[in-house]
Write an enzyme that holds these catalytic residues in place. Structure first.
Site, PDB file in Angstrom:
ATOM      1  N   GLY A 286     -12.657  11.108   6.351  1.00  0.00           N
ATOM      2  CA  GLY A 286     -12.743  10.059   5.399  1.00  0.00           C
ATOM      3  C   GLY A 286     -11.816   9.863   4.634  1.00  0.00           C
ATOM      4  O   GLY A 286     -11.349  10.236   3.967  1.00  0.00           O
ATOM      5  N   THR A 287     -10.606   8.345   4.606  1.00  0.00           N
ATOM      6  CA  THR A 287      -9.378   7.844   3.976  1.00  0.00           C
ATOM      7  C   THR A 287      -9.639   6.543   3.234  1.00  0.00           C
ATOM      8  O   THR A 287     -10.512   5.783   3.613  1.00  0.00           O
ATOM      9  CB  THR A 287      -8.331   7.595   5.076  1.00  0.00           C
ATOM     10  OG1 THR A 287      -8.125   8.810   5.766  1.00  0.00           O
ATOM     11  CG2 THR A 287      -7.023   7.081   4.518  1.00  0.00           C
ATOM     12  N   VAL A 288      -8.832   6.302   2.177  1.00  0.00           N
ATOM     13  CA  VAL A 288      -8.903   5.008   1.492  1.00  0.00           C
ATOM     14  C   VAL A 288      -7.544   4.333   1.585  1.00  0.00           C
ATOM     15  O   VAL A 288      -6.500   4.982   1.548  1.00  0.00           O
ATOM     16  CB  VAL A 288      -9.320   5.126   0.011  1.00  0.00           C
ATOM     17  CG1 VAL A 288     -10.768   5.592  -0.099  1.00  0.00           C
ATOM     18  CG2 VAL A 288      -8.407   6.056  -0.774  1.00  0.00           C
TER      19      VAL A 288
ATOM     20  N   MET B  30      -7.814   2.232   7.602  1.00  0.00           N
ATOM     21  CA  MET B  30      -8.078   3.663   7.469  1.00  0.00           C
ATOM     22  C   MET B  30      -9.024   4.132   8.568  1.00  0.00           C
ATOM     23  O   MET B  30      -9.636   3.342   9.269  1.00  0.00           O
ATOM     24  CB  MET B  30      -8.685   3.941   6.090  1.00  0.00           C
ATOM     25  CG  MET B  30     -10.044   3.299   5.879  1.00  0.00           C
ATOM     26  SD  MET B  30     -10.573   3.279   4.164  1.00  0.00           S
ATOM     27  CE  MET B  30      -9.829   1.753   3.601  1.00  0.00           C
TER      28      MET B  30
END
Length: 537
Positions: free
Chosen positions: A355-357, A437
């Site tokens: 999990g990336t932003v 992402m």
């Protein structure tokens, strides 16, 4: 400016691209985007807005990123594109032998072994010092306020927070993980959608980072807390590892695709995968987006690019082949010749012989930034430094345990990195930042967004909303449930093993901002697969 057809494409649904002129911030959380816009209105530039947004995202989307993660950025300012690599190295004391002595044949997902030095605070401080207009402490104030006073949990965030909690409750039973539960499940569960969550420790950490320009994080009280926690609980991270961290300004890499320069950060990032695929695909002419032939060639190009990256890409100082050789026209042609009518099993080529932003921001002065940060795999390692809100990343999970592999685990080395910001220019003028992402989906998303824009004329929102595919391994390809079934069946006849996925988050979440070079008007899109928004004025 790119020519978009806003009427004839079905992908925009009821959403439309957002327009503005004085400034724009696009990201996956409305509160974070609004914080960036607030900084713009206070006299900050796009870089200040990006830092404010990024800091807020560590608070309002902790399922995807945190203070203890890494970051990369592409910054357009004063007629030039700058690249920032703020990814940390493995602790000096770790090694393949040490991991094996600890009883592991593979690098685990959680705990201290996959933890690398965090780069996010260093990225904020360096971007602020080099390009920002406002003091870093002021830019971090909106994030500090949300951490201290709390905010209501949004729908997509609540879903993945609860999912992570349920997994962690079963897997993370050792006492070293207690602080994660204290921080992110203080009521003995994940916060519910609409419930207010806050983190006083997170607020104080952000305040210290702002006041000391991240010195506290690498060489002060916060560094001492991280090193002490590691020492007491069997970790490898030391005060020396933290003190030696430096962000690196790098020269972005590019390929020219139909007159547009597509830019990425060089390795250790995987942006080179997107560039290699586009370098292969530029040898074809695509007349129709939604055709079996178009998707087949896209998938085959991505497979070939990934085969090379997973063989050769690591910390650039440890690579055995050059970026230039991987992106050469000659090598692109060599790889293109391997694409036939049937799906292939990808293998690495030999470039030596041939999990990336995510967030995008722009201001009225012409500055633009493509920025990405991540803890990896959601919350990261499952380790939270007591009382600080610092959730440490597990980026080291990508290292190989094969001593002969280019990306073999070594102390003081950066690993193959999945997070990548993208940027597009034409004739040495900025078109704008873009990103998608989502782990190994990211370069695949970049290719699809670029082709949706350049080849098929989709506006930013439609380019993001279009149904996506994702190559998984061998001949396995997942497609969204909105993907046209007759095309999926056609791909299956070419030998692709097609799987329909009901999970939208598997296909990445992106944002785009383009600028009209004549009028300065900004047009942005944000992901329909999450809680995202475009804030503009």
């Amino acid at each position: 400016m790119l020519s978009f057809d806003h009427q004839s494409h079905p992908y925009a649904n009821t959403r439309h691209s957002t327009y503005g002129k004085n400034g724009m911030v696009a990201t996956s959380q409305p509160l974070a985007a609004q914080a960036g816009l607030e900084i713009l209105k206070k006299g900050g530039n796009a870089i200040d807005a990006a830092i404010a947004t990024a800091a807020c995202l560590t608070v309002v989307e902790p399922t995807s990123n945190g203070i203890g993660g890494d970051a990369f950025a592409l910054v357009w300012t004063k007629g030039k594109l700058h690249g920032l690599n703020a990814s940390g190295k493995a602790p000096k004391s770790i090694s393949i032998d040490a991991v094996k002595e600890a009883g592991h044949e593979e690098i685990p997902t959680h705990g201290w072994i996959p933890v690398t030095v965090p780069g996010v605070p260093g990225a904020w401080a360096e971007l602020s010092a080099k390009f920002g207009k406002l003091p870093l402490a002021d830019v971090l104030e909106p994030a500090i306020k949300y951490a201290e006073e709390g905010y209501p949990v949004s729908p997509t965030l609540g879903k993945y927070w609860n999912s992570a909690y349920n997994i962690y409750k079963q897997k993370l039973t050792d006492d070293v993980f207690t602080h994660w539960f204290d921080t992110f499940a203080p009521k003995g569960r994940a916060p519910k959608i609409g419930e207010v969550w806050s983190s006083k420790g997170h607020a104080e950490t952000l305040r210290l980072i702002g006041e000391t320009k991240a010195e506290s994080f690498y060489r002060g009280s916060l560094a001492e807390k991280m090193a002490s926690f590691a020492y007491k609980t069997g970790g490898y991270l030391t005060a020396e590892d933290l003190a030696e961290f430096e962000v690196e300004w790098v020269n972005p890499i590019r390929v020219n695709y139909r007159g547009y320069d597509i830019w990425e950060i060089p390795p250790n990032g995987q942006g080179i995968v997107a560039l290699q695929a586009l370098n292969i695909l530029k040898g074809y002419i695509f007349h129709e987006k939604d055709s079996v032939d178009t998707y087949h060639k896209q998938i085959e190009a991505i497979k070939l690019a990934f085969a090379d990256a997973q063989t050769y890409v690591t910390d650039e100082n440890h690579m055995k082949v050059s970026v230039e050789s991987l992106l050469s026209d000659v090598y692109g042609e060599t790889r293109r010749k391997l694409i036939a009518d049937e799906a292939l099993l990808p293998e690495a080529g030999d470039p030596a012989s041939s999990g990336t932003v995510y967030l995008a921001a722009a201001d009225g002065e012409g500055n633009m930034i493509s920025y990405i940060q991540s803890n990896y795999m959601g919350f990261g390692s499952g380790l939270v430094v007591p009382g600080t809100g610092i959730a440490l990343q597990n980026r080291g999970h990508n290292f190989s345990m094969d001593k002969h592999h280019a990306n073999a685990l070594e102390g003081g080395k950066r690993t193959y990195h999945t997070i990548i910001p993208g940027f597009m220019t034409k004739d040495d003028k900025p078109v704008g930042p873009f990103g998608v992402m989502g782990g190994f989906m990211q370069p695949q998303g970049h290719v699809q967004v670029v082709m949706n824009t350049v080849d098929f004329g989709l506006n930013p929102q439609a380019a993001l909303d279009a149904p996506r595919w994702q190559w998984m391994k061998d001949k396995v390809v997942e497609v969204e449930n909105r993907f046209q079934h007759h095309i999926a069946q056609g791909l299956a006849r070419k030998g692709h093993q097609i799987k329909i996925s009901l999970e939208p988050n598997s296909f990445g979440r992106g944002q785009i901002i383009w600028r009209d070079p004549e009028t300065g008007v900004l047009v942005g899109g944000t992901e329909s697969r999450t809680d995202g928004t475009v804030a503009a004025w």
